[in-house]
Design a protein around this motif. Structure first.
Motif, mmCIF file in Angstrom:
data_model
loop_
_atom_site.group_PDB
_atom_site.id
_atom_site.type_symbol
_atom_site.label_atom_id
_atom_site.label_comp_id
_atom_site.label_asym_id
_atom_site.label_seq_id
_atom_site.Cartn_x
_atom_site.Cartn_y
_atom_site.Cartn_z
ATOM 1 N N TYR A 116 10.716 118.945 51.189
ATOM 2 C CA TYR A 116 10.707 119.920 52.294
ATOM 3 C C TYR A 116 9.905 119.390 53.477
ATOM 4 O O TYR A 116 10.376 119.381 54.624
ATOM 5 N N ALA A 120 11.240 118.174 57.257
ATOM 6 C CA ALA A 120 10.684 118.762 58.472
ATOM 7 C C ALA A 120 10.113 117.693 59.395
ATOM 8 O O ALA A 120 10.320 117.732 60.623
ATOM 9 N N ASP A 351 7.077 124.953 58.736
ATOM 10 C CA ASP A 351 7.289 123.955 57.687
ATOM 11 C C ASP A 351 6.040 123.150 57.353
ATOM 12 O O ASP A 351 5.784 122.846 56.193
#
Length: 492
Positions: A116, A120, A351
């Protein structure tokens, strides 16, 4: 055209944007800034996204490149259309099902926290580089046409424009941008049409006659059938498709507006409409480019590439056309820069900093944090625009698409792996795979003459990068029994 008058027009235009921002930014909060409270009108979003997708680079670089590549860019545009349709029917349903504020939340659900964060960061780097390259081109034109006559240094010009953008995006974010982009896209398209009509009238040509003249000079060729060429039509169409999937479908800036639409059905209408509109609009830009080169040939002008359209509009057209050109140019500038700054702020806050999940901060504190990040993003824009100023390349669209191949490729590979496999990678190794893939691509690109001889790799570098990322993820992954349960857990 008097530089003072043009400068006054820019100030008036900016005041108009501020008025729109003041109207739309009332009572805004972080939810308004990030996704417009999921209440955006799909028609406004679709129309405004034209301006965001095109930018000042399209406005200046696409017509300027006709002299070198004829209408060959239309091959890439056909790929864009396929990419938009895939976004509408593959990615948007996924984003709405997971109720995402940041689309990179999908990577956390599917692969883990490091995946993740990696996605980002790749978005932040990609959008930061691409948006500042676009911003540089337009500021550079404004500098040589207007601001040099006032003795304003380039860095000051850039700072002033960034301050303008901050002022009207600081509060409302996406909620404001949906409306300002609509205004700016209208001005840009009016400028395109008016300049095209003027050139036709000035050269005493009809549309059919002008196309015949372009064909005679080799300016209207679309398809390149040389398999070894980097411009071979299959390569270009594939590259266009994957560039759209990357620079729109897995780009927080573009998807931030799309998921701000109330429901999936309307968001899909927005994307499908955009697919067909873009073909028509970029076709008009290419046609304008052909007219500009015919005009330059008649008048024996020496300007080429990115300098051609500004030179003709400012120095060889009536004053009212010069004004229309400047308004259209800054209308092309702001949608690409304001949306990028907002999306980068959103991505970092959501994020990287995990702002929405922070329970130790009250809502006013979160808002102040988001505003500080917005200012830091603007400072980053200033620094990178100056880097492009020192590089000073003649055709920015080539640079932007090339850079996209390196920075968006790993993102594309991550999302493709998540969607098309039932495996879960070792989250700790994902950043390493995503770093190695573009390094290998750089080496392939640098040594391609030695590796492939006359066969040239062009924009399809993004596909190679994504494929390398995908293969790397396959190597470090293992099967997962129930992917649907992962998604359900993430929503709840």
């Amino acid at each position: 055209m008097n530089a003072g008058i043009l400068f006054a027009i820019i100030i008036f235009y900016f005041l108009l944007l501020l008025t729109v921002a003041w109207k739309t930014g009332k009572n805004s909060n972080n939810e308004s800034f990030f996704i417009g409270n999921r209440n955006s009108n799909w028609m406004l979003v679709a129309f405004g996204m034209i301006g965001t997708s095109l930018s000042g680079v399209t406005f200046v670089s696409v017509p300027g490149a006709v002299g070198k590549d004829a209408f060959g860019y239309m091959q890439v545009v056909l790929g864009y259309m396929i990419g938009y349709l895939l976004i509408a029917y593959v990615l948007l349903p996924l984003y709405y099902r997971l109720q995402l504020t940041s689309i990179y939340g999908y990577l956390k659900t599917r692969m883990g926290n490091l995946s993740y964060k990696t996605g980002a960061w790749f978005f932040i780097i990609s959008r930061l580089v691409g948006a500042t390259a676009r911003l540089y081109l337009v500021v550079h034109i404004l500098q040589i046409t207007i601001l040099d006559s006032f003795g304003v240094p380039f860095w000051v010009s850039t700072l002033i424009i960034l301050v303008m953008i901050i002022l009207y995006t600081f509060e409302g974010g996406v909620k404001t941008i949906v409306w300002t982009d609509t205004l700016q896209t209208t001005c840009m398209l009016l400028g395109l049409v008016i300049c095209t009509v003027y050139l036709l009238q000035h050269m005493h040509m009809g549309v059919g006659e002008s196309l015949d003249a372009m064909r005679e000079k080799g300016l209207s060729r679309i398809f390149n059938t040389d398999v070894s060429s980097s411009g071979y039509f299959i390569k270009q169409i594939l590259a266009g498709m994957f560039i759209t999937l990357s620079m729109t479908g897995i780009d927080q800036e573009m998807m931030q507006k799309s998921i701000s639409v109330t429901n999936l059905k309307d968001s899909r209408k927005n994307m499908v409409s955009l697919a067909f509109i873009m073909v028509v609009v970029i076709g008009l830009f290419l046609y304008l480019g052909g007219l500009l080169h015919l005009y330059a040939g008649q008048e024996n002008l020496t300007a080429r590439g990115d300098a051609l359209f500004p030179d003709v509009a400012i120095h060889h057209m009536p004053a009212y056309i010069s004004i229309i050109f400047i308004v259209a140019l800054i209308s092309a500038l702001f949608p690409s820069a304001d949306g990028a700054m907002t999306a980068l702020t959103s991505s970092f806050c959501i994020d990287i900093a995990g702002l929405q999940r922070r329970t130790d901060m009250a809502e006013p504190e979160k808002k102040k944090f988001r505003q500080k990040v917005h200012l830091l993003v603007a400072l980053s824009f200033l620094i990178l625009v100056m880097v492009f100023y020192w590089i000073n390349d003649n055709s920015m669209i080539g640079i932007i698409l090339k850079l996209a191949g390196y920075t968006y490729g790993p993102l594309l590979g991550l999302f493709a792996f998540g969607i098309f496999t039932k495996r879960r990678p070792d989250d700790r190794l994902v950043p390493i795979v995503c770093f190695i893939a573009p390094v290998i691509c750089f080496l392939i690109d640098y040594y391609q003459a030695a590796l492939f001889g006359d066969f040239k790799i062009g924009l399809e570098l993004i596909l190679i990068n994504a494929a390398l990322t995908f293969i790397g993820l396959l190597i470090i992954s293992k099967p997962v029994a129930d992917l649907s349960q992962l998604e359900q857990d993430s929503v709840h």
